[in-house]
Design an enzyme around this catalytic site. Structure first.
Site, mmCIF file in Angstrom:
data_model
loop_
_atom_site.group_PDB
_atom_site.id
_atom_site.type_symbol
_atom_site.label_atom_id
_atom_site.label_comp_id
_atom_site.label_asym_id
_atom_site.label_seq_id
_atom_site.Cartn_x
_atom_site.Cartn_y
_atom_site.Cartn_z
ATOM 1 C CG HIS A 59 -1.949 0.975 1.310
ATOM 2 N ND1 HIS A 59 -1.794 2.198 1.920
ATOM 3 C CD2 HIS A 59 -3.217 0.959 0.837
ATOM 4 C CE1 HIS A 59 -2.915 2.888 1.829
ATOM 5 N NE2 HIS A 59 -3.794 2.166 1.178
ATOM 6 N NE ARG A 119 -6.309 0.256 -4.073
ATOM 7 C CZ ARG A 119 -6.056 0.405 -2.764
ATOM 8 N NH1 ARG A 119 -6.518 -0.444 -1.888
ATOM 9 N NH2 ARG A 119 -5.280 1.413 -2.351
ATOM 10 C CB THR A 153 -11.055 7.218 5.035
ATOM 11 O OG1 THR A 153 -10.764 6.895 3.670
ATOM 12 C CG2 THR A 153 -9.767 7.336 5.808
ATOM 13 C CG HIS A 180 -10.097 0.275 3.056
ATOM 14 N ND1 HIS A 180 -9.163 -0.683 3.376
ATOM 15 C CD2 HIS A 180 -10.027 1.213 4.046
ATOM 16 C CE1 HIS A 180 -8.547 -0.347 4.496
ATOM 17 N NE2 HIS A 180 -9.059 0.804 4.921
ATOM 18 C CG HIS A 182 -11.642 2.608 8.467
ATOM 19 N ND1 HIS A 182 -10.691 2.318 9.407
ATOM 20 C CD2 HIS A 182 -10.986 2.749 7.290
ATOM 21 C CE1 HIS A 182 -9.499 2.292 8.835
ATOM 22 N NE2 HIS A 182 -9.646 2.546 7.552
ATOM 23 C CG HIS A 277 -32.775 -20.526 21.990
ATOM 24 N ND1 HIS A 277 -32.011 -19.717 21.181
ATOM 25 C CD2 HIS A 277 -33.897 -19.823 22.260
ATOM 26 C CE1 HIS A 277 -32.638 -18.559 20.977
ATOM 27 N NE2 HIS A 277 -33.781 -18.609 21.636
#
Length: 371
Positions: A59, A119, A153, A180, A182, A277
């Protein structure tokens, strides 16, 4: 995940994690930029030299110096990024959109000239002007990038916003689309899945979701979501039984515990407690499980030492212990367990001792005293 607050990975630990992820079956491994430090550069070269099945990417900033340094490490491709929101253009790099397009063109052409995968991603995509974004993506798509990337981001996007942007972008570019996300607002996995549903082809994850601030989609969580959507595809593509080992390696390395509610591997993931359950699970696990623990090398556990327990769960434990107790016995001893659990929590060992004492006491008809 090296941007995680606690993260410090030695070269040996990075190699261990890389090998484990490769064995799991991930398609790409993205490494810290070689421009970050001398050791980061050396670590890139060391992992490239492993000759893994996964492609090795790094990156980097949209800058020729970073790109040239990255190419020297022998990676398979570069993930290039630059901020495009008004916030980042003013307070981070200080460049306008024309500068971004011109610089991106130079960097992309250099990387492609080296025969590597590329990319190109905007940063803070969801707070960027949509016209600016699409113009930028059109420009880099024409240069022949392998993928364009969108990045939430700051974790502000919702699945609806993601769906709209990915659909729009899909109509503008012909290359693949990487996403991507966050997790600042808890939507990272949902956003990643929405992106795939609307035309994205690649999703960034990290082990346990570690990363800057609250991190990004966790590998395990996203695998769980994908498994629920297409079980056979996920089972055929990934070595699912390796997931727990990978998470334990990373958790130990960064000094955290695997969360109790972690998808698939959290200790509560396949634990069933309530009586209704437990009865259904014992009859057919699909009643309360969308994931099959066996597919991940995990096991389910029916908790019985508590006030919510039911006699069917107790009967199941009796059968596991091989005790010749009747349904009527199980019902009365279930009431005893509930009464005791109102006073203090009971371990499985406590319950087993009670069941065995009751069974032994039945031989001389003194079992009623136990109740």
């Amino acid at each position: 995940g090296e941007q995680f607050a606690n993260a410090f990975f030695t070269t040996e630990k990075k190699i261990e994690i890389a090998k484990a992820l490769d064995e799991f079956g991930v398609e790409y491994l993205e490494l810290t930029s070689p421009a970050a430090s001398t050791q980061s550069y050396n670590d890139c070269k060391a992992i490239v030299d492993l000759n893994l099945n996964a492609k090795i990417l790094t990156h980097v900033r949209c800058h020729m110096d970073d790109a040239k340094l990255a190419v020297q490490t022998g990676v398979d491709g570069l993930d290039v990024v630059i901020g495009t929101s008004s916030f980042l253009r003013e307070f981070s790099h200080g460049k306008d959109m024309q500068y971004i397009i011109d610089t991106a063109t130079e960097v992309i052409q250099y990387i492609k000239g080296e025969g590597l995968e590329v990319r190109f991603s905007s940063e803070d995509s969801f707070r960027s002007d949509i016209v600016d974004l699409l113009n930028l993506y059109r420009a880099v798509d024409k240069l022949g990038v392998n993928r364009v990337g969108i990045a939430d981001t700051v974790g502000c996007a919702s699945p609806d916003q993601v769906s709209e942007l990915v659909r729009t972008l899909r109509g503008v570019v012909s290359c693949d689309i990487e996403c991507h996300f966050h997790n600042d607002t808890g939507c990272a996995i949902a956003n990643a899945f929405a992106a795939l549903q609307n035309g994205a082809t690649h999703v960034d994850t990290s082990v346990l979701g570690i990363g800057e601030r609250n991190g990004i989609p966790s590998l395990g969580g996203f695998i769980a979501r994908m498994y629920a959507a297409d079980k056979e595809y996920v089972k055929s593509k990934y070595n699912l039984s390796k997931l727990r080992d990978i998470e334990n390696i990373v958790a130990d390395a960064v000094g955290v515990s695997v969360p109790f509610n972690n998808p698939i591997t959290g200790y509560c993931a396949f634990t069933h407690k309530a009586g209704i359950h437990a009865k259904a699970i014992l009859n057919n696990p699909s009643t309360y499980e969308i994931l099959r623990p066996e597919d991940f090398g995990m096991t389910r556990y029916v908790a019985i030492g508590h006030r919510l327990t039911g006699w069917n769960a107790v009967k199941n434990r009796v059968d596991q212990l091989g005790l010749p107790l009747t349904d009527a016995d199980c019902k009365v001893i279930t009431n005893k367990i509930k009464n005791l659990a109102d006073i203090r929590p009971l371990s499985l060992d406590d319950v087993d001792k009670l069941l065995r004492r009751y069974d032994e006491a039945k031989t001389d008809d003194s079992h009623h005293a136990i109740l």
